[in-house]
Design an enzyme around this catalytic site. Structure first.
Site, PDB file in Angstrom:
ATOM      1  N   THR A 174       0.858  -1.183   0.000  1.00  0.00           N
ATOM      2  CA  THR A 174       0.000   0.000   0.000  1.00  0.00           C
ATOM      3  C   THR A 174       0.896   1.234   0.000  1.00  0.00           C
ATOM      4  O   THR A 174       2.117   1.132  -0.082  1.00  0.00           O
ATOM      5  CB  THR A 174      -0.919   0.023   1.233  1.00  0.00           C
ATOM      6  OG1 THR A 174      -0.136   0.327   2.402  1.00  0.00           O
ATOM      7  CG2 THR A 174      -1.595  -1.331   1.433  1.00  0.00           C
ATOM      8  N   CYS A 175       0.276   2.405   0.127  1.00  0.00           N
ATOM      9  CA  CYS A 175       1.067   3.631   0.095  1.00  0.00           C
ATOM     10  C   CYS A 175       1.951   3.772   1.323  1.00  0.00           C
ATOM     11  O   CYS A 175       2.913   4.545   1.303  1.00  0.00           O
ATOM     12  CB  CYS A 175       0.164   4.854  -0.039  1.00  0.00           C
ATOM     13  SG  CYS A 175      -0.952   5.104   1.353  1.00  0.00           S
TER      14      CYS A 175
ATOM     15  N   ARG B   6       2.911   0.792   3.426  1.00  0.00           N
ATOM     16  CA  ARG B   6       3.452  -0.467   3.929  1.00  0.00           C
ATOM     17  C   ARG B   6       3.777  -1.402   2.771  1.00  0.00           C
ATOM     18  O   ARG B   6       3.116  -1.374   1.728  1.00  0.00           O
ATOM     19  CB  ARG B   6       2.502  -1.146   4.908  1.00  0.00           C
ATOM     20  CG  ARG B   6       1.329  -1.883   4.294  1.00  0.00           C
ATOM     21  CD  ARG B   6       0.517  -2.648   5.342  1.00  0.00           C
ATOM     22  NE  ARG B   6      -0.048  -1.718   6.314  1.00  0.00           N
ATOM     23  CZ  ARG B   6       0.292  -1.697   7.600  1.00  0.00           C
ATOM     24  NH1 ARG B   6       1.186  -2.558   8.060  1.00  0.00           N
ATOM     25  NH2 ARG B   6      -0.260  -0.839   8.430  1.00  0.00           N
TER      26      ARG B   6
ATOM     27  N   HIS C 103      -0.593  -9.895  13.533  1.00  0.00           N
ATOM     28  CA  HIS C 103      -0.244  -8.667  12.814  1.00  0.00           C
ATOM     29  C   HIS C 103      -1.212  -8.404  11.662  1.00  0.00           C
ATOM     30  O   HIS C 103      -1.748  -7.295  11.530  1.00  0.00           O
ATOM     31  CB  HIS C 103       1.188  -8.758  12.281  1.00  0.00           C
ATOM     32  CG  HIS C 103       1.584  -7.600  11.418  1.00  0.00           C
ATOM     33  ND1 HIS C 103       1.840  -6.339  11.920  1.00  0.00           N
ATOM     34  CD2 HIS C 103       1.721  -7.488  10.069  1.00  0.00           C
ATOM     35  CE1 HIS C 103       2.145  -5.515  10.939  1.00  0.00           C
ATOM     36  NE2 HIS C 103       2.067  -6.187   9.797  1.00  0.00           N
TER      37      HIS C 103
ATOM     38  N   GLN D 103     -10.058   1.307   4.287  1.00  0.00           N
ATOM     39  CA  GLN D 103      -9.570   1.082   2.928  1.00  0.00           C
ATOM     40  C   GLN D 103      -8.617  -0.111   2.844  1.00  0.00           C
ATOM     41  O   GLN D 103      -8.476  -0.732   1.796  1.00  0.00           O
ATOM     42  CB  GLN D 103      -8.859   2.341   2.423  1.00  0.00           C
ATOM     43  CG  GLN D 103      -9.776   3.540   2.279  1.00  0.00           C
ATOM     44  CD  GLN D 103      -9.000   4.812   2.013  1.00  0.00           C
ATOM     45  OE1 GLN D 103      -7.979   4.787   1.345  1.00  0.00           O
ATOM     46  NE2 GLN D 103      -9.479   5.923   2.532  1.00  0.00           N
TER      47      GLN D 103
ATOM     48  N   GLY E 295      -5.303  13.134 -10.576  1.00  0.00           N
ATOM     49  CA  GLY E 295      -5.410  11.679 -10.524  1.00  0.00           C
ATOM     50  C   GLY E 295      -6.863  11.263 -10.535  1.00  0.00           C
ATOM     51  O   GLY E 295      -7.742  12.030 -10.112  1.00  0.00           O
TER      52      GLY E 295
ATOM     53  N   SER F 263      -8.482   5.168  -7.316  1.00  0.00           N
ATOM     54  CA  SER F 263      -9.401   4.942  -6.205  1.00  0.00           C
ATOM     55  C   SER F 263      -9.269   6.012  -5.125  1.00  0.00           C
ATOM     56  O   SER F 263     -10.271   6.518  -4.606  1.00  0.00           O
ATOM     57  CB  SER F 263      -9.161   3.556  -5.603  1.00  0.00           C
ATOM     58  OG  SER F 263      -7.819   3.415  -5.173  1.00  0.00           O
ATOM     59  N   MET F 264      -8.027   6.371  -4.756  1.00  0.00           N
ATOM     60  CA  MET F 264      -7.836   7.366  -3.705  1.00  0.00           C
ATOM     61  C   MET F 264      -8.276   8.758  -4.171  1.00  0.00           C
ATOM     62  O   MET F 264      -8.909   9.502  -3.428  1.00  0.00           O
ATOM     63  CB  MET F 264      -6.378   7.396  -3.260  1.00  0.00           C
ATOM     64  CG  MET F 264      -6.104   8.340  -2.092  1.00  0.00           C
ATOM     65  SD  MET F 264      -6.892   7.824  -0.546  1.00  0.00           S
ATOM     66  CE  MET F 264      -5.784   6.520  -0.038  1.00  0.00           C
TER      67      MET F 264
END
Length: 506
Positions: A49-50, A52, A99, A116, A192, A195-196
């Site tokens: 992800t952005c 991790r 985790h 999300q 952009g 999705s975000m």
């Protein structure tokens, strides 16, 4: 079960490292393929992800697995192993399950409680299934993580503990004011159309901006987002103030012109370089810009020996977290003071907007880095404790189910062997008593099967119960030894279960 996860996130690494370690879609595919080709790994999945990057694998050797997964992450992320290692964390077996379940519930998110991440976990599972790198363990793990995350959101008020990054980012831009009051009448530029960015545009519309301009590299996607915004506005009767938001799309080449008219800019693209430079922002505001030399960041600690990761399984990566915070404090440009003329929200990783734009007079910049700082001080809702209890219960249940599943092929093989013995004895009886009619033969067969079933029922039920408890892995070996079961038969049952086309599909 030998589940291992090696990764880094906003909690362990500075954004400057996360930016360079980000994995594009094709890099994720190659990483999974190479992980499966590595000797210690039988299954693999990647959650990227952005904020991790985590590599999950079913391994047969812990230390060899840590070394191999760490090396692969370094190779495919483009960050050298010596530089990357101090920021990595490692979790093994039940701690790895704990985790992922915590991540799925939003407990490990930059903004606690955001939902999300569930979509991103679903995407990670889908990729593993598509590439056939996710087998029985990871299919079960990720499917259960999705269920646990949904349970946490439906049974608790964790949603009240946090918001999406978009909502949290807008609150930071508003600097304590009501976001709706702050946004009312403003003109927003969204760069952009993924999705975000789509979420950002929808949130801005609900918050009450007067106009939204969407710029995207592919014009058709920008047009589609504008169409969705228009339809949503018509169906809901408009935005917060009751007036439908005006929305239209422009080409990326028009961003500089739109910047001169915007009050708020939200950017989240997949670009590998900057989309908005500090010079461009300064030019839009009619300001002069002087390049800024950031103070030297603290030198990263020497690369930690890979064996030391074993200790991190127990104590986490507190050292790496502290180091990441030190780097962050030393490298983030100071925000300008005075009235805000242009508010910038950068949700991209790698970043879209030059951090030096924050030094310009009248500019307020909020990015992933500053959101991490702000969220660290955010109050935790009481519901978080309830979610932690759910996670702990689900981890215990998952472990028990996996241990019980481990003995299932042995139990199936035992019953198969028993059925073979019964069939052989009935055939022998047919040879000795050929005059038996069908009714007599069926009654005898049924009686023998009932005897065998009754004899096996209590031991097999009990052995499954014992196997589900901690330390119960040895019961399968004992059962195979006591009944002299053919290992090939047990393995065949396991393969048939793994190849079931309906397994692991939601």
């Amino acid at each position: 079960m030998s589940l291992l996860v090696v990764g880094l996130s906003h909690r362990s690494a500075p954004v400057s490292v996360l930016e360079r370690a980000s994995l594009a879609a094709d890099a994720q595919v190659k990483l999974l393929q190479d992980t499966l080709a590595a000797e210690p790994a039988a299954e693999a999945a990647v959650l990227a992800t952005c904020n991790r990057i985590e590599l999950y694998a079913d391994v047969d050797k812990f230390h060899a697995g840590v070394a191999e997964l760490s090396t692969l992450l370094a190779q495919h992320s483009g960050v050298g192993l010596d530089e990357l290692t101090p920021y990595l964390y490692v979790h093994y077996e039940d701690r790895a399950v704990h985790h992922l379940f915590s991540v799925a519930c939003g407990l490990d998110s930059m903004v606690v409680g955001e939902g999300q991440i569930l979509g991103q976990i679903k995407d990670a599972l889908a990729l593993g299934q598509e590439l056939h790198t996710a087998g029985r363990l990871l299919n079960d793990l990720f499917q259960q993580a999705l269920r646990v995350g949904k349970r946490a959101h439906s049974e608790t008020g964790i949603d009240r503990a946090g918001q999406s990054l978009v909502t949290f980012g807008l609150e930071q831009l508003a600097e304590g004011r009501d976001p709706a009051a702050w946004a009312k009448g403003k003109r927003a530029l969204v760069i952009g159309a993924g999705s975000m960015s789509s979420l950002a545009a929808a949130t801005l519309a609900r918050t009450g901006v007067a106009e939204i301009v969407v710029a995207n590299r592919t014009r058709a996607r920008a047009d589609r987002l504008v169409e969705i915004l228009s339809q949503a506005g018509s169906q809901s009767g408009g935005q917060a103030g009751g007036t439908p938001v005006a929305a239209h799309a422009v080409e990326m080449a028009s961003v500089s012109d739109e910047l001169t008219r915007a009050d708020v800019v939200v950017s989240c693209t997949g670009a590998t370089g900057l989309v908005l430079s500090a010079e461009a922002v300064a030019g839009a505001l009619g300001l002069d810009f002087a390049p800024h030399e950031a103070p030297a960041a603290p030198v990263a600690a020497p690369a930690v020996e890979l064996d030391q990761h074993a200790a991190w399984v127990e104590n986490g990566s507190a050292t790496a977290t502290a180091q990441a915070q030190a780097v962050r404090r030393a490298t983030v440009p100071a925000q300008s003071t005075g009235p805000v003329r242009l508010a910038l929200l950068d949700l991209a990783m790698p970043r879209d907007i030059d951090g030096d734009a924050a030094r310009l007079d009248g500019v307020r910049l909020v990015d992933i880095e500053s959101l991490a700082e702000a969220s660290a001080d955010a109050p935790m809702a009481a519901d978080v404790d309830q979610v932690r209890t759910i996670v702990a219960d689900e981890v215990a249940a998952f472990g028990a189910a996996q241990r019980a599943a481990h003995i299932t092929p042995t139990v199936v093989a035992l019953r198969t062997m028993a059925a073979g013995v019964v069939a052989g004895e009935i055939a022998r009886l047919d040879g000795r008593l050929p005059d038996l009619d069908e009714k007599q033969r069926a009654e005898i067969s049924q009686t023998v099967r009932r005897v065998v079933d009754k004899l096996l029922h209590a031991p097999t039920v009990r052995v499954k119960q014992l196997a589900s408890e901690p330390g119960g892995a040895g019961y399968a070996d004992a059962l195979r030894e006591l009944f002299d079961l053919d290992p090939q038969t047990v393995a065949a049952v396991s393969r048939a279960d793994l190849n079931d086309p309906n397994r692991g599909r939601s």
